[in-house]
Design an enzyme around this catalytic site. Structure first.
Site, PDB file in Angstrom:
ATOM      1  N   GLU A  16       0.804  -1.220   0.000  1.00 37.61           N
ATOM      2  CA  GLU A  16       0.000   0.000   0.000  1.00 37.61           C
ATOM      3  C   GLU A  16       0.837   1.269   0.000  1.00 37.61           C
ATOM      4  O   GLU A  16       0.496   2.247  -0.676  1.00 37.61           O
ATOM      5  CB  GLU A  16      -0.924  -0.009   1.225  1.00 37.61           C
ATOM      6  CG  GLU A  16      -1.878   1.162   1.311  1.00 37.61           C
ATOM      7  CD  GLU A  16      -2.743   1.096   2.563  1.00 37.61           C
ATOM      8  OE1 GLU A  16      -3.216   2.166   2.997  1.00 37.61           O
ATOM      9  OE2 GLU A  16      -2.943  -0.006   3.107  1.00 37.61           O
ATOM     10  N   ASP A  17       1.984   1.256   0.716  1.00 37.47           N
ATOM     11  CA  ASP A  17       2.727   2.505   0.959  1.00 37.47           C
ATOM     12  C   ASP A  17       4.110   2.580   0.314  1.00 37.47           C
ATOM     13  O   ASP A  17       4.797   3.589   0.480  1.00 37.47           O
ATOM     14  CB  ASP A  17       2.880   2.731   2.472  1.00 37.47           C
ATOM     15  CG  ASP A  17       1.547   3.021   3.146  1.00 37.47           C
ATOM     16  OD1 ASP A  17       0.622   3.442   2.448  1.00 37.47           O
ATOM     17  OD2 ASP A  17       1.438   2.809   4.365  1.00 37.47           O
TER      18      ASP A  17
END
Length: 720
Positions: A97-98
């Protein structure tokens, strides 16, 4: 300014140094040596090295390097003694996600199982949704679906949320309150539902503290003010019970505990009590070796302290939905102070604290993710069923909130099987809990042998029998009183399938009529023409195309032209028969509110997006103004038309006493039901009253009008 900045940097370095000692990889590895083999620990270290590289340069709002957060999440799960795969997923839970790391890279390095867990926890990209609420709901739905495949997904997410709640100081007050609300409404109840009591209590405490900081502080101080006397009494009770149990040969651990502040607050709010009226601020837990010792211990407790009989629960014989088992009794100590005593075995205590994690089985050759908790397995199966039955993510989340209930009732089937339901559940909720088909066919119920309506709320201990009928169907009105998500999903699913089935039948009739206008018919179309037409429109099959037409997503006259061969002439001057309306098409045929058509009226239809076919009276000004010739359909009434239809009448009459009673009596005599009455804002010698009534057809309507016109006070009766 420079001094303040320097102090902040120093505080950050101190905090980072402390966190490094507490949550460093070496500290985690030392903890894992207590229950994991060396090769598994080496895999966890490799995951840390990969995650540290990916998150390098990223910092949390609290100031420390980002990698300390996933390490802390892994530490929380390690304290629950979870397997290496779960710990690796915890360390990597934010890399997809990051960071730039792709799911494929995670799968290649650490295996598909880890990649599936990390992907399950990862949120969806908000840019592809219309609103933040929809993005959040879709991401949460994705999380729940992943959880049904592997429960470890939600364990990682709960640990992630717990650490985030522990470190909210870097957020604004508004953001803290928002995260706290979500925690109290979703994540703490999920922890409760899975029986992870230790995690649930801390989530509730932190959620309460950040959502209602002033209320939390008031309760904290009030609790401290009564601590002294209660703690001395608590120690006295511990010693008394320990000696009494030992004298009877029962080896027990007796320990006092303070109830968490959120539980106290919730009890005060739900039962409208003052703080001083909440008696069970402290309690005693008795842990023994065997089930029979629980009941023997109960007798010893009641021999030493007077029990409050109405405050006793046997959760050993009747476990909670999350698998929780214990005996709960409230007793009176000296000074009239009430204490709750919980008695359970060591195994029950472990399950109460760790819930589903206590059932975890990872033996060689066993399938990963196998559970020992049948109740949890049933709940996960129900979530999967709810996912399939409810496509709207916002509604799915609402259903889940409803399903995460804190209170339960226990009722019995006629054969003695216990069914556990949400507090306030009805007979229909009971029927769907037993079996979906039973819910779909129910018409009435017997509670303790007596007939009862389906919306009757059930009480613990009742025996319920459901009465069914072969042709019975769920009613949309049930949605107003249902209390369980399974029942609501079952009713909505049935209505949706019924709508699609009727839409397909209507769409087929509309298309056949439009083809008739072109000199064709469905029966005369070749397979190649059908396949070519479906490909042009991007529809997978004829039934899907029929449903799209019946629901108004496509217009039959335009669809019909896709089935024409490129060199086929269009028939001129040929008109197909009008489509016959039977009145039983249900959700896919709507009778317009602007003109209220009834059987016997000249009618036409208009295809409306999302509404299906809307039937208007011929000459309706609204349909003429808003519609177009392309979406207009010729209609007629079928010979076997049934049902009752809305009509609005305007009755102008002399404003005399008793007028309304006279008019309503005439409607009743004409076998006519009144749905609504609208009076004029001001009245004079003459008033015009509007009535919305039900009639069977045009002849019935004419009879109603004749009866009204015979009243002396009535000047005029008009159909709106």
């Amino acid at each position: 300014m420079e001094l303040t900045s320097g102090i902040n940097r120093l505080q950050t370095r101190i905090r980072t140094s402390r966190i490094s000692r507490e949550f460093g990889i070496d500290t985690l590895a030392e903890h894992l040596e207590g229950y994991l083999p060396e090769p598994a620990i080496a895999r966890v270290r490799a995951a840390y090295e990969f995650g540290e590289r990916q998150h390098r340069g990223q910092f949390r709002k609290t100031g420390e390097p980002y990698i300390y957060h996933p390490l802390a999440v892994a530490r929380i799960l390690a304290e629950m003694r979870l397997d290496a795969t779960t710990l690796i997923a915890a360390i990597l839970h934010d890399v997809i996600e990051d960071t730039d790391a792709a799911r494929e890279e995670v799968a290649k390095r650490f295996g598909k199982e880890v990649a599936d867990l990390v992907d399950g926890v990862s949120k969806l990209d908000k840019a592809q949704f219309h609103s933040r609420e929809q993005a959040t709901a879709e991401s949460f739905r994705k999380l729940m679906l992943a959880m049904t495949r592997d429960i470890r997904v939600i364990l990682v997410k709960l640990a992630d949320r717990l650490h985030n709640m522990r470190t909210l100081e870097g957020m604004t007050a508004k953001k803290r309150a928002s995260i706290a609300r979500e925690t109290l409404e979703i994540y703490a109840p999920i922890a409760r539902r899975l029986g992870i009591n230790s995690m649930r209590q801390e989530l509730e405490e932190l959620g309460f503290k950040n959502m209602y900081p002033r209320r939390y502080e008031v309760l904290r101080r009030a609790s401290q003010s009564v601590t002294g006397d209660r703690r001395s009494l608590l120690r006295e009770i511990e010693e008394t019970l320990s000696r009494a149990l030992a004298a009877e040969g029962i080896g027990a651990i007796v320990k006092g505990r303070r109830k968490n502040l959120y539980s106290i607050y919730r009890k005060m709010r739900e039962k409208h009590r003052r703080f001083l009226d909440v008696f069970d601020l402290y309690g005693v837990r008795v842990i023994v070796d065997a089930v029979d010792e629980c009941y023997r211990g109960l007798g010893i407790v009641h021999h030493r302290y007077r029990p409050i009989t109405e405050q006793f629960n046997d959760f050993i014989a009747n476990p909670k939905l999350n698998g929780y088992q214990s005996l709960h009794t409230t007793v009176m100590a000296r000074g009239g102070i009430k204490f709750e005593v919980q008695i359970r075995t060591r195994e029950m205590d472990q399950i109460a604290e760790s819930g589903i994690a206590a059932h975890w089985q990872y033996k060689l050759g066993e399938k990963a993710g196998k559970l020992g908790n049948l109740d949890a397995e049933e709940w996960l199966a129900h979530l999967a069923e709810m996912h399939e039955g409810e496509r709207d993510s916002l509604r799915f989340v609402d259903n889940l909130r409803m399903d995460l209930f804190p209170d339960e009732v226990y009722v019995f089937t006629p054969k003695g099987k216990i069914i556990r339901l949400a507090k306030g559940a009805t007979c229909v909720d009971f029927a769907y809990a037993v079996h979906t088909e039973l819910g779909d066919r129910c018409v009435a119920a017997r509670i303790e042998g007596h007939l009862a309506p389906l919306n009757s709320q059930l009480q613990s201990g009742q025996t319920v029998e459901i009465i069914t009928a072969k042709h019975a169907r769920p009613n949309a009105a049930w949605l107003h009183f249902l209390k369980t998500a399974k029942a609501r999903t079952g009713v909505r699913n049935f209505l949706k399938n019924q709508r699609e089935d009727k839409a397909q039948r209507l769409g087929e009739r509309l298309l056949d009529k439009s083809l008739g206008d072109l000199g064709l018919s469905l029966r005369r179309l070749s397979r190649s023409d059908i396949d070519r037409g479906l490909a042009e429109m991007g529809e997978p099959s004829l039934p899907a195309l029929y449903a799209a037409i019946g629901l108004g997503r496509r217009l039959a006259p335009l669809v019909a032209r896709h089935f024409l061969a490129s060199d086929a002439p269009v028939a001129k001057g040929r008109r197909a028969k009008p489509l016959a309306v039977e009145g039983t098409e249900g959700l896919v045929v709507e009778f317009a509110k602007c003109c209220h058509p009834v059987p016997g009226d000249a009618i036409h239809g208009q295809a409306s997006l999302g509404r299906g076919l809307v039937v208007h009276r011929f000459g309706c000004a609204y349909s003429t103004r808003k519609g177009s010739s392309a979406d207009r359909v010729e209609l007629t009434w079928a010979d076997n038309v049934t049902g009752e239809y809305d009509v609005e009448l305007r009755v102008t009459a002399s404003n005399k006493r008793g007028l309304l009673a006279t008019l309503t009596a005439k409607f009743a005599n004409a076998d006519c039901n009144i749905q609504n009455i609208v009076f004029p804002e001001s009245s004079g010698a003459l008033i015009t009253i509007r009535f919305l009534i039900d009639v069977r057809d045009r002849h019935h309507l004419a009879n109603v009008i004749r009866r009204l016109r015979r009243i002396n006070a009535v000047e005029r009766v008009e159909r709106s």
